[in-house]
Design a protein around this motif. Structure first.
Motif, PDB file in Angstrom:
ATOM      1  N   GLU A 136     -34.498  66.646  10.450  1.00 41.64           N
ATOM      2  CA  GLU A 136     -33.738  68.143  10.952  1.00 41.64           C
ATOM      3  C   GLU A 136     -32.357  67.166  10.770  1.00 41.64           C
ATOM      4  O   GLU A 136     -32.201  65.697  11.523  1.00 41.64           O
ATOM      5  N   GLY A 137     -31.395  67.865  10.793  1.00 40.90           N
ATOM      6  CA  GLY A 137     -29.886  67.106  11.211  1.00 40.90           C
ATOM      7  C   GLY A 137     -29.459  66.688   9.496  1.00 40.90           C
ATOM      8  O   GLY A 137     -27.947  66.691   9.887  1.00 40.90           O
ATOM      9  N   VAL A 297     -29.865  59.625   8.564  1.00 39.82           N
ATOM     10  CA  VAL A 297     -29.562  61.259   9.682  1.00 39.82           C
ATOM     11  C   VAL A 297     -28.987  60.575  11.031  1.00 39.82           C
ATOM     12  O   VAL A 297     -27.976  60.347  11.578  1.00 39.82           O
TER      13      VAL A 297
END
Length: 333
Positions: A136-137, A297
């Motif tokens: 995610e991200g 990330v």
């Protein structure tokens, strides 16, 4: 049918081509390709520089896209999930290296663009074990080069236990080197860039280098004698490797990820007297790739990319071959 761009002969222009992939395997997934990075390894395969290409050849092994279909035995991936695929598309999963988690060293590993068709296409297939979900991200547009270039420089950091207190150097600030600078700086190391380009020195410091050394100056390199714990070479040209070995501390390591094709001319006493090492490595295992993506990330590490449409694939390849790319090229829909 899968719609692809294929070379029909060595060094030939890529042209639209269709092929029937057959029935989806029980352990396979099919990825709808949104982005695909272009790597020098793609050019080597397209030109048959390594003598293992077969044509028509669909290259492309820095794939990011969405799962379009899953085989009946696949349980950890689902349709619509954003994933990536790198150099390997399958592993034997039964040999000693696979059993120890070193899938990337499996002698029977299937390469995404060797003897099969890769990601310069609207879809590509692979065994689910080689397909990694994006955390995610993560920016999908720039993520593709991490699946080859990124893991190539990240893997030796893990394999050889590079420490945050180490003084490290990167030879060559290009598609691999610019990622090496970012990863090593975020790792906590004191980072030096060796580059032959004056214009890249400022860029190298923006990417994470604390120091820069002109690799065209033998005197400048000599001044770094005994400085580094770890040097990673990302170039594919012959250099004075004995000179670079002299910049290592005792027990230091010179590590190759750039595929220089000329033999290494090494004076053995340069190794023996200071107990230095020389090594090399390919890409990483699926577990190490997943760890690298999470690290990227957390530390906002992104490849610097130039984008082209898939329909501009020949222009994109020519731009990469010109040596002017800054620093990775990504094809997009």
């Amino acid at each position: 049918m899968i719609n692809a761009y294929a070379a029909m002969a060595a060094k030939g222009k890529l042209e639209p081509w269709q092929y029937d992939p057959g029935k989806l395997g029980r352990q396979q997934v099919e990825i709808a390709v949104d982005y695909c990075g272009i790597c020098h390894s793609d050019i080597s395969m397209l030109h048959n520089e390594w003598g293992m290409s077969s044509y028509p050849l669909v290259a492309g092994h820095e794939v990011v896209g969405r799962i379009a279909a899953v085989g009946s035995d696949v349980t950890h991936l689902k349709e619509g999930q954003v994933v990536g695929l790198g150099w390997h598309s399958d592993y034997c999963k039964v040999c000693s290296t696979c059993g120890s988690g070193d899938h990337n060293l499996c002698s029977s590993a299937e390469s995404t663009i060797v003897g099969r068709h890769g990601g310069f296409a609207d879809k590509v297939r692979a065994n689910a074990s080689a397909v990694i979900p994006l955390p995610e991200g993560m920016d999908a547009k720039t993520a593709g080069p991490l699946f080859c270039g990124g893991i190539t420089v990240f893997n030796p950091m893990v394999q050889f236990d590079v420490k945050p207190t180490d003084k490290v150097a990167v030879i060559g600030i290009g598609g691999l080197g610019h990622l090496g600078l970012q990863f090593l700086r975020a790792w906590g190391c004191e980072v030096t860039a060796f580059t032959s380009s004056d214009s890249k020195m400022a860029e190298a410091k923006e990417l994470g280098a604390h120091h820069c050394i002109n690799s065209r100056s033998e005197a400048d390199i000599e001044q770094a004698a005994g400085r580094f714990d770890f040097i990673i070479s990302t170039v594919n040209v012959k250099l004075d490797w004995n000179l670079y070995l002299s910049t290592l501390k005792a027990k230091g390591r010179l590590h190759f990820v750039g595929a220089t094709l000329e033999p290494l001319d090494i004076g053995v006493f340069n190794l023996i007297m200071a107990q230095r090492s020389i090594s090399g490595s390919p890409v990483g295992s699926p577990a190490t790739i997943a760890k690298m993506l999470e690290f990227a990330v957390q530390h906002d590490i992104k490849p610097v990319v130039e984008t082209f449409k898939f329909s501009q694939i020949n222009e994109a390849l020519a731009h990469l071959e010109s040596g002017k790319a800054r620093y990775r090229i990504v094809l997009e829909r």
